[in-house]
Design an enzyme around this catalytic site. Sequence first.
Site, PDB file in Angstrom:
ATOM      1  N   PHE A 126      32.957 -29.405  -4.976  1.00 25.30           N
ATOM      2  CA  PHE A 126      32.396 -28.378  -5.851  1.00 25.30           C
ATOM      3  C   PHE A 126      31.250 -28.943  -6.699  1.00 25.30           C
ATOM      4  CE2 PHE A 126      36.534 -25.652  -6.146  1.00 25.30           C
ATOM      5  CZ  PHE A 126      36.421 -25.377  -4.800  1.00 25.30           C
ATOM      6  N   SER A 130      37.393 -26.064 -17.752  1.00 19.67           N
ATOM      7  CA  SER A 130      37.616 -25.765 -16.344  1.00 19.67           C
ATOM      8  C   SER A 130      38.379 -26.865 -15.623  1.00 19.67           C
ATOM      9  CB  SER A 130      36.272 -25.519 -15.632  1.00 19.67           C
ATOM     10  OG  SER A 130      35.525 -26.710 -15.545  1.00 19.67           O
ATOM     11  N   ARG A 173      28.524 -33.993   2.944  1.00 18.35           N
ATOM     12  CA  ARG A 173      27.766 -33.381   1.848  1.00 18.35           C
ATOM     13  C   ARG A 173      27.435 -34.456   0.827  1.00 18.35           C
ATOM     14  NH1 ARG A 173      29.936 -27.977   0.590  1.00 18.35           N
ATOM     15  NH2 ARG A 173      28.499 -27.482   2.281  1.00 18.35           N
ATOM     16  N   ARG A 197      30.233 -32.270 -19.924  1.00 16.66           N
ATOM     17  CA  ARG A 197      30.965 -31.725 -21.074  1.00 16.66           C
ATOM     18  C   ARG A 197      32.194 -32.577 -21.327  1.00 16.66           C
ATOM     19  NH1 ARG A 197      32.828 -25.459 -22.164  1.00 16.66           N
ATOM     20  NH2 ARG A 197      33.816 -25.673 -20.137  1.00 16.66           N
ATOM     21  N   GLU A 203      31.282 -21.955 -30.401  1.00 18.14           N
ATOM     22  CA  GLU A 203      32.443 -21.212 -29.892  1.00 18.14           C
ATOM     23  C   GLU A 203      33.637 -21.219 -30.846  1.00 18.14           C
ATOM     24  OE1 GLU A 203      33.498 -23.026 -26.184  1.00 18.14           O
ATOM     25  OE2 GLU A 203      33.695 -25.025 -27.035  1.00 18.14           O
ATOM     26  N   ASP A 241      35.939 -18.544 -25.801  1.00 16.25           N
ATOM     27  CA  ASP A 241      36.658 -19.332 -26.810  1.00 16.25           C
ATOM     28  C   ASP A 241      36.435 -18.761 -28.203  1.00 16.25           C
ATOM     29  OD1 ASP A 241      38.344 -21.702 -26.343  1.00 16.25           O
ATOM     30  OD2 ASP A 241      36.721 -22.364 -25.063  1.00 16.25           O
ATOM     31  N   ASP A 285      39.562 -19.531 -17.018  1.00 16.21           N
ATOM     32  CA  ASP A 285      39.728 -20.912 -17.457  1.00 16.21           C
ATOM     33  C   ASP A 285      40.491 -20.909 -18.775  1.00 16.21           C
ATOM     34  OD1 ASP A 285      37.906 -20.179 -19.394  1.00 16.21           O
ATOM     35  OD2 ASP A 285      36.312 -21.527 -18.726  1.00 16.21           O
TER      36      ASP A 285
END
Length: 733
Positions: free
Chosen positions: A136, A284, A321, A348, A440, A468, A640
């Site tokens: 991902f 996440s 990939r 993050r 947030e 959030d 999430d």
Amino acid sequence: MNRITKSNLKIDSSLYQFISETLLPSIGKVAEEDQQKFWDGFADIIAEFTPRNRQLLDKRDEFQHKIDQWHIENKGKFDFENHFDNYENFLREIDYLVEVPADYKKDFQITTQNVDQEIAQKAGPQLVITALNARFALNALNARWGSLYDALYGTNAIEQDSNNQTTGYDKQRGQKVIEWGREFLDRVIPLANGSHKDVTQYSIESGELTAQINGEPVALRSPEVYAGFRGDKNQPDAILILNNGLYFEIQIDPNSQIGKQDKAGVKDILMESALTTIIDFEDSTAAVDAEDKTLGYANWLGLNTGKLAVDIVKNGKKFTRQPNEDRYYTDVNGNEIRLHGRSLMFVRNVGPLMQNPAILDQNGDEVFEGIMDGVITAAAAIPGLDLKNPLRNSRTGSIYIVKPKLHGPDEVQFTCDLFSAIEDLLGLPQLTLKIGCMDEERRTSLNLDACIATGRDRIAFINTGFLDRTGDEIHTSMYAGAMLPKANLQTAPWKLAYENNNVDAGLAHGFQGRAQIGKGMWTKTEQMAQMLDKKIDQIKEGASTAWVPSPTAATLHATHYHEINVFEVQNKLVASGRRNTFKDLMTIPLANKVSWSKDEIQQELEDNCQSILGYVVRWVEQGIGCSKVPDIHDIDLMEDRATLRISSQLLANWLQHEVISEQQVIDSLKRMALKVDKQNAGDNAYRNMAPDFDKSMAFQCAKELILKGGEQPSGYTEPLLHKYRQEFKNKNA
């Protein structure tokens, strides 16, 4: 768990091995002496910043206790119209509300330097992806460029004809994609005369893009948007367009499946899509121990070295990939253009709350995860600065770290001081580490100018994390009264004021040309037609970036930035003056009178219970921190921890004010568990919650998130999720 003792730290052996054998050598720290200095410095940072971290968490609790008591004491005799000043004065008296530091003018400007153009000068979509899934993460990294035709063909962005064939290439649907693409070109790079729909050939003549219509040459209305080409001038393979600071490429191949169908041989429009991507260790991501953290750190390092690769089997074919290389073109003067082939990455880190057993400090306590993340992710980002690395991340020498869940300017200052110490440890120039400040939490929103002032020389990003933020809005004022239902919370006065204030504050303090102003996620992962219709509003509101849930969504959202020039919107906002949003921002979204019917209350209860269970069961029992979760109507939504925080806090609030009862919650959870089990029937790794609810860790976690929601620090879901995930992993090791 095996541990290695180093510099009075007890480090899980798997994490220690990764740091000492892979991470440190990758940044030139091979010698034993250099590695020892690293561990000594790491231990010093933990020793220095751990007490400060605890003090800040204690301050949060102190604020919350005083606010709870105030609402309890003023219950039934408080309303915003008549008593707003009393409420504001109270928050100022306890220092929950603060002023911009005295040595700053109200119109101070940020001074952040060495910010990459994807953040400072360009506007476009932003992806957020977990650090734990290498495939991902690579998809997101490579989403800098995406096929518009694939995005249109493969989603409901173009309505599906029920009579169309369902296998193989659908020529009728392909024609609709071509028509959509031509209409897009007419909107964003119109011809001087005629329509792109009628073009039979594109070529380059005298350094300009020329289209042929009925055998006659036609120029662009704004020729300057033509930026370059690839291939032969008379029959180019690709034409490069630069519009509103964002590129796209008209690809031509009359021998391709779609090119044969197109009168000009156009086979695709390749969009510059996800300008930036946040590699996420936070909302996440389900990372509860050294095994999880090490995997994430290793992936982050591999993204920065450019060596991360994943073998994939698709349709019976195996391929690897890996990060895309840069893209090359010939510009209008015949010179080579080199465009970045990959999304610019932020990382993050975790917020200040959680601790992690991956490292124990000199007292035997788990380290604060945000401190650990800061040191290790900064070190792992260093190869992404290397000028010799053709796949490097930043070309200006900056490392971008998003800091979530900061409560006010004192926590921003803590982060700045931590980053400075990390720079000294790693031998980086001061101010290398840039802050992405998530707006947030309520105390940050109400003190946003002071937060920006505190981080003025590091701040590269502010973003309205409205999910959030909604959870914290509920928790902060838990005792004020019953809150509006979840859907109504998003249209309440505070929400609009919050979004406007974020943009206004960024523009007032010089973000334009220096930093990003961002907006939140589109959660309806399969509803791309609706996204195309609605998400353009975030650009019209002045955001230079907004979150999307997938590379496909990034490509579709990129079309919005060609239709709206964000910087022109921002200029108009600046000229019209800052909006007065403070009172609305302070207005708690209370239901003035609980007048909902029993059926309406029950529906809201079951909607939220189903959402909670659908997310928690995957988090606790499969370690999935973000996924498409079917809602109660079987429509996939991106969920999430932030969405979980809203649902659990709303029901905790309704429990507190007796809108619902504990027994109603338990009964609804059991009914919804049956539905969630059914929705996951095709997942071989899934474990049913029903009928043995007592033995289902996921069910018990979901129940506690609601019944004990009011007790959770700031309404966060992490403490309970981590507890149950660790128990599940230990039990099933």
